[in-house]
Design a protein around this motif. Structure first.
Motif, PDB file in Angstrom:
ATOM      1  N   ILE A  36      44.017  15.140  50.817  1.00 48.25           N
ATOM      2  CA  ILE A  36      43.509  15.995  51.902  1.00 48.25           C
ATOM      3  C   ILE A  36      43.097  15.211  53.145  1.00 48.25           C
ATOM      4  CG2 ILE A  36      42.700  17.719  50.260  1.00 48.25           C
ATOM      5  CD1 ILE A  36      39.861  16.648  50.707  1.00 48.25           C
ATOM      6  N   GLY A  37      42.985  13.896  53.038  1.00 43.20           N
ATOM      7  CA  GLY A  37      42.482  13.126  54.180  1.00 43.20           C
ATOM      8  C   GLY A  37      43.515  12.167  54.737  1.00 43.20           C
ATOM      9  N   THR A  38      43.038  11.084  55.326  1.00 48.23           N
ATOM     10  CA  THR A  38      43.915  10.056  55.868  1.00 48.23           C
ATOM     11  C   THR A  38      43.459   8.690  55.389  1.00 48.23           C
ATOM     12  OG1 THR A  38      44.723   9.008  57.902  1.00 48.23           O
ATOM     13  CG2 THR A  38      42.494   9.920  57.973  1.00 48.23           C
ATOM     14  N   GLN A  39      44.400   7.773  55.289  1.00 46.86           N
ATOM     15  CA  GLN A  39      44.080   6.400  54.926  1.00 46.86           C
ATOM     16  C   GLN A  39      44.171   5.458  56.134  1.00 46.86           C
ATOM     17  OE1 GLN A  39      46.530   8.058  52.417  1.00 46.86           O
ATOM     18  NE2 GLN A  39      44.488   8.873  51.998  1.00 46.86           N
ATOM     19  N   ARG A  40      44.403   6.019  57.303  1.00 51.71           N
ATOM     20  CA  ARG A  40      44.583   5.209  58.499  1.00 51.71           C
ATOM     21  C   ARG A  40      43.381   4.302  58.766  1.00 51.71           C
ATOM     22  NH1 ARG A  40      47.307   2.119  60.517  1.00 51.71           N
ATOM     23  NH2 ARG A  40      48.990   3.580  60.118  1.00 51.71           N
ATOM     24  N   ASP A  41      42.172   4.849  58.727  1.00 49.88           N
ATOM     25  CA  ASP A  41      40.984   4.063  59.075  1.00 49.88           C
ATOM     26  C   ASP A  41      40.749   2.920  58.090  1.00 49.88           C
ATOM     27  OD1 ASP A  41      40.597   5.700  61.234  1.00 49.88           O
ATOM     28  OD2 ASP A  41      39.042   6.916  60.288  1.00 49.88           O
ATOM     29  N   GLU A  58      50.873  -7.650  57.511  1.00 47.94           N
ATOM     30  CA  GLU A  58      51.823  -6.742  58.149  1.00 47.94           C
ATOM     31  C   GLU A  58      51.656  -5.349  57.557  1.00 47.94           C
ATOM     32  OE1 GLU A  58      56.702  -6.252  58.682  1.00 47.94           O
ATOM     33  OE2 GLU A  58      55.858  -7.833  57.408  1.00 47.94           O
ATOM     34  N   GLU A  59      51.681  -4.346  58.406  1.00 47.96           N
ATOM     35  CA  GLU A  59      51.706  -2.965  57.919  1.00 47.96           C
ATOM     36  C   GLU A  59      53.151  -2.545  57.718  1.00 47.96           C
ATOM     37  OE1 GLU A  59      50.807   1.481  59.618  1.00 47.96           O
ATOM     38  OE2 GLU A  59      49.233  -0.026  59.940  1.00 47.96           O
ATOM     39  N   VAL A  60      53.453  -2.025  56.529  1.00 46.75           N
ATOM     40  CA  VAL A  60      54.812  -1.613  56.204  1.00 46.75           C
ATOM     41  C   VAL A  60      54.762  -0.252  55.514  1.00 46.75           C
ATOM     42  CG1 VAL A  60      55.611  -4.001  55.962  1.00 46.75           C
ATOM     43  CG2 VAL A  60      54.774  -2.760  53.949  1.00 46.75           C
ATOM     44  N   GLY A  61      55.939   0.313  55.268  1.00 49.67           N
ATOM     45  CA  GLY A  61      56.005   1.583  54.561  1.00 49.67           C
ATOM     46  C   GLY A  61      56.978   2.542  55.204  1.00 49.67           C
ATOM     47  N   CYS A  62      57.099   3.710  54.590  1.00 49.40           N
ATOM     48  CA  CYS A  62      58.031   4.719  55.085  1.00 49.40           C
ATOM     49  C   CYS A  62      57.318   5.974  55.547  1.00 49.40           C
ATOM     50  CB  CYS A  62      59.039   5.070  53.998  1.00 49.40           C
ATOM     51  SG  CYS A  62      58.295   5.782  52.499  1.00 49.40           S
ATOM     52  N   ASN A  63      55.997   6.022  55.396  1.00 49.52           N
ATOM     53  CA  ASN A  63      55.238   7.205  55.796  1.00 49.52           C
ATOM     54  C   ASN A  63      53.992   6.739  56.548  1.00 49.52           C
ATOM     55  OD1 ASN A  63      53.545   9.460  55.961  1.00 49.52           O
ATOM     56  ND2 ASN A  63      54.240  10.297  54.007  1.00 49.52           N
ATOM     57  N   CYS A  68      51.170   0.827  53.934  1.00 55.67           N
ATOM     58  CA  CYS A  68      50.833  -0.286  53.049  1.00 55.67           C
ATOM     59  C   CYS A  68      50.547  -1.524  53.897  1.00 55.67           C
ATOM     60  CB  CYS A  68      51.988  -0.605  52.098  1.00 55.67           C
ATOM     61  SG  CYS A  68      52.544   0.786  51.098  1.00 55.67           S
ATOM     62  N   VAL A  69      49.801  -2.462  53.329  1.00 52.45           N
ATOM     63  CA  VAL A  69      49.542  -3.739  53.980  1.00 52.45           C
ATOM     64  C   VAL A  69      49.990  -4.842  53.037  1.00 52.45           C
ATOM     65  CG1 VAL A  69      47.802  -5.274  54.967  1.00 52.45           C
ATOM     66  CG2 VAL A  69      47.548  -2.797  55.212  1.00 52.45           C
ATOM     67  N   VAL A  70      50.798  -5.768  53.553  1.00 57.09           N
ATOM     68  CA  VAL A  70      51.241  -6.902  52.751  1.00 57.09           C
ATOM     69  C   VAL A  70      50.826  -8.197  53.440  1.00 57.09           C
ATOM     70  CG1 VAL A  70      53.160  -5.670  51.688  1.00 57.09           C
ATOM     71  CG2 VAL A  70      53.530  -6.904  53.827  1.00 57.09           C
ATOM     72  N   ALA A  71      50.578  -9.214  52.635  1.00 60.17           N
ATOM     73  CA  ALA A  71      50.190 -10.524  53.163  1.00 60.17           C
ATOM     74  C   ALA A  71      50.572 -11.573  52.123  1.00 60.17           C
ATOM     75  CB  ALA A  71      48.690 -10.579  53.457  1.00 60.17           C
ATOM     76  N   THR A 161      53.109   1.628  46.052  1.00 61.62           N
ATOM     77  CA  THR A 161      53.671   0.588  45.196  1.00 61.62           C
ATOM     78  C   THR A 161      55.130   0.844  44.865  1.00 61.62           C
ATOM     79  OG1 THR A 161      51.501   0.099  44.240  1.00 61.62           O
ATOM     80  CG2 THR A 161      53.425  -0.555  42.964  1.00 61.62           C
ATOM     81  N   GLN A 162      55.457   2.089  44.585  1.00 57.62           N
ATOM     82  CA  GLN A 162      56.838   2.439  44.266  1.00 57.62           C
ATOM     83  C   GLN A 162      57.782   2.022  45.393  1.00 57.62           C
ATOM     84  OE1 GLN A 162      58.706   6.725  43.491  1.00 57.62           O
ATOM     85  NE2 GLN A 162      56.972   6.333  42.147  1.00 57.62           N
ATOM     86  N   TRP A 163      57.366   2.301  46.630  1.00 60.36           N
ATOM     87  CA  TRP A 163      58.182   1.964  47.796  1.00 60.36           C
ATOM     88  C   TRP A 163      58.271   0.446  47.966  1.00 60.36           C
ATOM     89  CZ3 TRP A 163      57.746  -0.729  52.330  1.00 60.36           C
ATOM     90  CH2 TRP A 163      58.753  -0.509  53.292  1.00 60.36           C
TER      91      TRP A 163
END
Length: 419
Positions: A36-41, A58-63, A68-71, A161-163
């Motif tokens: 119901i919310g956002t994960q942006r913040d 780096e921020e990555v993902g398809c949505n 997602c954040v990877v490092a 994780t799936q992505w």
């Protein structure tokens, strides 16, 4: 500063444990409810934390709603470990059911309070703290540590994780630690698979006043099939010699957590008739009914084996006009009990807690499966108070958070060749 030994790194980490507690609190204060919310913040917070720690990310993902954040730290060659954590949380629900503000992040003398403390922002804080400490220590890693922070675990992981696993971010990894809540006494090294079984019953409509004389009631037909759902629960898992100790551990833990007599949930199929939908109006004989059954598959059970039992269950009911289809399908999965990531976490968890820590299988499922499907030895280990997870008044013990952070760091030192 520059550290050269594991003990020097440990002393540095111990001097900053208050920072770890505060980091957990800060993450809790950022609402990140899913769906119901956002994960942006919270994702932006993680990126800022890493940047300030001198860790390129780096921020990555398809949505964009579930980024997602990877490092990565260390060098390309050598042992490679993935640290995984999700920053989304289940909705807080009815605020009147909480004894405190679910997003207060309040720190008491013993606990941190709020939604996501155990599931799993304390675990996320632990792995972020571990990476920052190792960078600050300036030790040379004989390999690399890769960070996967995801924001879509609570809704299935399609964008998380799936992505990442499907798009090359988990290649050539030698181990993975998912900081999901387990309690300090357990290392999760395997879990059951899952099938969504959809049963469909077809009847014939008629006026409700003629029920029993005209028409075929699809609800009653499906009910006769569901009377035999225990046939599915008779299916047993298949375990090799090297899995026997973990299976014994798992049955002990299941009985302790769920009550006497529940140990068989580990090595038998579980079947929950969760949803039934049928009929249009009370005065009409229903010509269609549908049931969704949540099946959890122990290690070694195949989809084909389950399908054969479903067909036998329908046949035994003696009714015609019942069909089935399989929705989500995942097999049981596991990591060997003597994998380096298992032995490292067990060694230091027992050292810090002065208690036996049991590698065991889980009766539910999580993102760990996605890494195991790629052949990566994967475990779950993280701080938690089980009361409150996916419910009200969620908390985590400060001692558990601090020791988990130290266990992560010491285990990574082992795996990265830091003596």
């Amino acid at each position: 500063m520059s550290c050269t030994t594991r003990n020097e790194v440990l002393e540095l980490a111990k001097s900053k444990l208050d920072d770890l507690v505060q980091l957990t609190s800060d993450l809790i204060k950022i609402p990140s409810e899913n769906p119901i919310g956002t994960q942006r913040d919270v994702v932006d917070f993680v990126k800022k934390y890493l940047s300030e720690a001198g860790i390129a990310c780096e921020e990555v993902g398809c949505n964009p709603e579930h980024p997602c954040v990877v490092a990565k730290i260390g060098k390309e060659e050598g042992f490679s470990v993935i640290l995984n954590g999700h920053v989304d949380v289940v909705p807080a629900g009815d605020r009147n059911q909480w004894d405190f503000d679910p997003f207060s992040g309040e720190i008491t003398d013993k606990c941190i309070l709020g939604r996501g403390t155990s599931d799993m922002k304390a675990g996320v804080a632990g792995i972020l703290f571990a990476m920052k400490t190792l960078v600050e220590a300036g030790v040379e890693l004989n390999g690399n540590i890769r960070l996967h922070i995801v924001s879509d675990e609570e809704s299935g992981g399609e964008y998380g994780t799936q992505w990442l696993c499907a798009n090359g971010y988990a290649e050539n990894a030698d181990a993975c630690l998912v900081a999901e809540p387990t309690s300090h006494k357990t290392i999760e090294i395997g879990q059951k698979g899952k099938i969504d079984l959809i049963l469909k019953s077809y009847g014939k409509s008629a006026h409700g006043s003629l029920a029993g004389y005209r028409g075929e009631n699809a609800i009653l037909k499906l009910g006769k099939v569901l009377e035999h759902v225990d046939m599915l629960r008779e299916i047993e898992g298949k375990y090799g010699e090297n899995q026997k100790q973990a299976l014994i551990n798992s049955k002990i833990i299941a009985g302790e957590k769920n009550g006497a007599g529940t140990g068989d949930v580990i090595d038998h199929v579980s079947a929950n008739v969760g949803i039934i939908k049928g009929g249009t109006r009370p005065n009409m004989v229903p010509d269609y009914c549908e049931a969704i059954v949540d099946l959890r598959l122990p290690i070694g059970v195949t989809i084909e084996e389950v399908e054969e039992r479903i067909k036998a269950m329908i046949a035994k009911s003696g009714v015609e006009g019942v069909e089935y289809e399989l929705g989500c399908q995942m097999l049981g999965n596991y990591t060997e009990i003597d994998a380096p990531i298992v032995e490292a976490i067990k060694k230091y968890a027992e050292e810090l807690w002065q208690e036996e820590v049991l590698p065991a299988y889980q009766w539910a499922s999580s993102d760990a499966r996605d890494y195991r499907q790629k052949g990566i030895p994967t475990i779950q280990f993280g701080p938690s108070n089980t009361v409150g997870i996916h419910s009200y008044n969620e908390t985590v013990d400060i001692e558990d958070v601090q020791k988990a952070g130290l266990i992560y760091i010491l285990s990574l030192c082992d795996l990265m060749g830091i003596d």
